[in-house]
Design an enzyme around this catalytic site. Structure first.
Site, PDB file in Angstrom:
ATOM      1  N   GLY A  77       0.694  -1.169   0.044  1.00  0.00           N
ATOM      2  CA  GLY A  77      -0.082  -0.055  -0.173  1.00  0.00           C
ATOM      3  C   GLY A  77       0.710   1.333  -0.010  1.00  0.00           C
ATOM      4  O   GLY A  77       0.427   2.321   0.435  1.00  0.00           O
ATOM      5  N   ARG A 130     -16.159 -17.628  -8.783  1.00  0.00           N
ATOM      6  CA  ARG A 130     -15.576 -16.364  -9.274  1.00  0.00           C
ATOM      7  C   ARG A 130     -17.214 -15.206  -9.399  1.00  0.00           C
ATOM      8  O   ARG A 130     -16.831 -14.078  -8.833  1.00  0.00           O
ATOM      9  CB  ARG A 130     -15.150 -16.512 -10.529  1.00  0.00           C
ATOM     10  CG  ARG A 130     -13.998 -15.623 -11.034  1.00  0.00           C
ATOM     11  CD  ARG A 130     -13.080 -15.030 -10.214  1.00  0.00           C
ATOM     12  NE  ARG A 130     -11.813 -15.664  -9.948  1.00  0.00           N
ATOM     13  CZ  ARG A 130     -10.676 -15.073  -9.335  1.00  0.00           C
ATOM     14  NH1 ARG A 130     -10.747 -13.791  -9.076  1.00  0.00           N
ATOM     15  NH2 ARG A 130      -9.827 -15.787  -9.108  1.00  0.00           N
ATOM     16  N   ILE A 139      -8.409 -10.834 -10.569  1.00  0.00           N
ATOM     17  CA  ILE A 139      -9.228 -10.505 -11.839  1.00  0.00           C
ATOM     18  C   ILE A 139     -10.484  -9.905 -11.734  1.00  0.00           C
ATOM     19  O   ILE A 139     -11.317 -10.165 -10.680  1.00  0.00           O
ATOM     20  CB  ILE A 139      -9.508 -12.092 -12.194  1.00  0.00           C
ATOM     21  CG1 ILE A 139      -8.062 -12.673 -12.623  1.00  0.00           C
ATOM     22  CG2 ILE A 139     -10.345 -11.971 -13.710  1.00  0.00           C
ATOM     23  CD1 ILE A 139      -8.233 -14.188 -12.934  1.00  0.00           C
ATOM     24  N   ASN A 147      -5.708   2.552 -13.002  1.00  0.00           N
ATOM     25  CA  ASN A 147      -4.826   1.503 -12.529  1.00  0.00           C
ATOM     26  C   ASN A 147      -3.453   2.173 -12.605  1.00  0.00           C
ATOM     27  O   ASN A 147      -3.152   2.886 -13.445  1.00  0.00           O
ATOM     28  CB  ASN A 147      -4.910   0.293 -13.135  1.00  0.00           C
ATOM     29  CG  ASN A 147      -3.829  -0.696 -12.862  1.00  0.00           C
ATOM     30  OD1 ASN A 147      -3.719  -0.983 -11.500  1.00  0.00           O
ATOM     31  ND2 ASN A 147      -3.228  -1.388 -14.016  1.00  0.00           N
ATOM     32  N   HIS A 174       0.297   1.023 -13.295  1.00  0.00           N
ATOM     33  CA  HIS A 174       1.128  -0.031 -13.587  1.00  0.00           C
ATOM     34  C   HIS A 174       2.627   0.580 -13.781  1.00  0.00           C
ATOM     35  O   HIS A 174       2.975   1.534 -14.476  1.00  0.00           O
ATOM     36  CB  HIS A 174       0.696  -0.346 -15.141  1.00  0.00           C
ATOM     37  CG  HIS A 174       1.551  -1.768 -15.700  1.00  0.00           C
ATOM     38  ND1 HIS A 174       1.278  -3.070 -15.151  1.00  0.00           N
ATOM     39  CD2 HIS A 174       2.457  -1.767 -16.313  1.00  0.00           C
ATOM     40  CE1 HIS A 174       2.049  -3.785 -15.456  1.00  0.00           C
ATOM     41  NE2 HIS A 174       2.953  -3.098 -16.457  1.00  0.00           N
ATOM     42  N   GLU A 200       5.743   6.401  -9.765  1.00  0.00           N
ATOM     43  CA  GLU A 200       4.142   6.034  -9.122  1.00  0.00           C
ATOM     44  C   GLU A 200       3.571   6.846  -8.303  1.00  0.00           C
ATOM     45  O   GLU A 200       2.574   7.315  -8.279  1.00  0.00           O
ATOM     46  CB  GLU A 200       4.165   4.548  -8.508  1.00  0.00           C
ATOM     47  CG  GLU A 200       4.789   3.519  -9.588  1.00  0.00           C
ATOM     48  CD  GLU A 200       4.589   2.103  -9.097  1.00  0.00           C
ATOM     49  OE1 GLU A 200       3.463   1.748  -8.472  1.00  0.00           O
ATOM     50  OE2 GLU A 200       5.430   1.222  -9.372  1.00  0.00           O
TER      51      GLU A 200
HETATM   52  C1  GAR Z   1       3.241  -1.271  -7.654  1.00  0.00           C
HETATM   53  O1  GAR Z   1       4.209  -1.154  -8.043  1.00  0.00           O
HETATM   54  C2  GAR Z   1       2.007  -1.094  -8.671  1.00  0.00           C
HETATM   55  O2  GAR Z   1       2.625  -0.366  -9.634  1.00  0.00           O
HETATM   56  C3  GAR Z   1       1.897  -2.581  -8.907  1.00  0.00           C
HETATM   57  O3  GAR Z   1       1.806  -3.301  -7.890  1.00  0.00           O
HETATM   58  C4  GAR Z   1       2.624  -2.434  -6.885  1.00  0.00           C
HETATM   59  C5  GAR Z   1       1.810  -2.176  -5.410  1.00  0.00           C
HETATM   60  O4  GAR Z   1       2.832  -1.702  -4.415  1.00  0.00           O
HETATM   61  N1  GAR Z   1       0.826  -2.900  -9.855  1.00  0.00           N
HETATM   62  C6  GAR Z   1       0.971  -3.801 -10.909  1.00  0.00           C
HETATM   63  O5  GAR Z   1       1.835  -4.569 -11.119  1.00  0.00           O
HETATM   64  C7  GAR Z   1      -0.476  -3.959 -11.413  1.00  0.00           C
HETATM   65  N2  GAR Z   1      -0.217  -4.696 -12.611  1.00  0.00           N
HETATM   66  P1  GAR Z   1       2.101  -0.885  -3.563  1.00  0.00           P
HETATM   67  O6  GAR Z   1       1.052  -2.019  -2.574  1.00  0.00           O
HETATM   68  O7  GAR Z   1       3.193  -0.777  -2.473  1.00  0.00           O
HETATM   69  O8  GAR Z   1       1.483   0.412  -3.537  1.00  0.00           O
END
Ligand code: GAR
Length: 207
Positions: free
Chosen positions: A12, A66, A93, A108, A110, A181
């Site tokens: 998170g 699901r 999913i 989202n 990524h 991010e």
């Molecule tokens: C982040 O790096 C996010 O971009 C990635 O998961 C991580 C979550 O970190 N998401 C993906 O790969 C989605 N395809 P966080 O829980 O510390 O925010």
């Protein structure tokens, strides 16, 4: 006031970045109404609690199939009357109903420059392993709207991050989070809350 729900599965840190930017006023006109996790042990839930935000746990494991999980997930989202759903490391999913009912209301983050290193199988560290294996010199992060195609929806924001020759997937993951991010996701929410984003012909436009 934009009513925001944040879906998480792990640490998170992106959720924390959003919380911090709401608290310091960088994100205006938005409130985090709920944090939803599929994982009851996610540290993200602790972050929600520490900040007095409703936290809900909904795991596919607790349902017979699901479809039942998807229905419960949709009901939970609906119950908070959300204007925007933010997927911040949500590794589940998604219900097909979501794409239609919440069209252009789900974003989202990524951890790559889409369309590189994205789609099925590319999540978390795997994205950075892919970038290092290919030897690209630039990677980054992308905020996009969510549609039925994995990582295929309209791109809202992107930021590039340099790759160094001695990077490991873990080191690169951390740099992409810090430099891209944690900046982009709050920025995207603020732009949407300010009414500055629209989707035209499948492309996100900032005005
Ligand atoms: C982040 O790096 C996010 O971009 C990635 O998961 C991580 C979550 O970190 N998401 C993906 O790969 C989605 N395809 P966080 O829980 O510390 O925010």
């Amino acid at each position: 006031m934009l009513r925001v729900g944040v879906c998480v599965s792990g640490g998170g840190t992106n959720l924390q970045a959003i919380i911090d930017r709401v608290q310091d006023g960088t994100i205006q006109n938005a409130s985090i109404e709920v944090v939803i996790s599929n994982n009851k042990n996610a540290y993200a839930l602790e972050r929600a609690k520490q900040n007095g935000i409703h936290a809900e746990v909904l795991s596919p494991r607790d349902f017979d199939n699901r479809e039942a999980f998807h229905e419960a997930f949709m009901n939970l989202l609906d119950s908070y009357e959300l204007d925007l759903v933010v997927l911040a490391g949500f590794l589940v999913i998604l219900p097909p109903q979501l794409f239609e009912k919440y069209e252009n209301r789900v974003i989202n983050i990524h951890p790559s420059l889409i369309p590189s290193f994205c789609g099925t199988g590319y999540y978390g560290l795997k994205v950075h392993e892919g970038a290092l294996a290919r030897g690209v010199k630039l990677t980054g992060a992308t905020v996009h709207f969510v549609n039925a195609e994995t990582d295929g929806g309209p791109i809202l924001l992107q930021k590039a991050v340099e790759i160094r020759h001695d990077d490991t997937p873990e080191i690169l993951q951390r740099r992409v989070m810090e430099e891209a991010e944690w900046v982009l996701l709050p920025q995207a929410i603020n732009l949407i809350a300010a009414g500055k984003v629209s989707v035209v012909d499948g492309k996100a436009i900032i005005h």
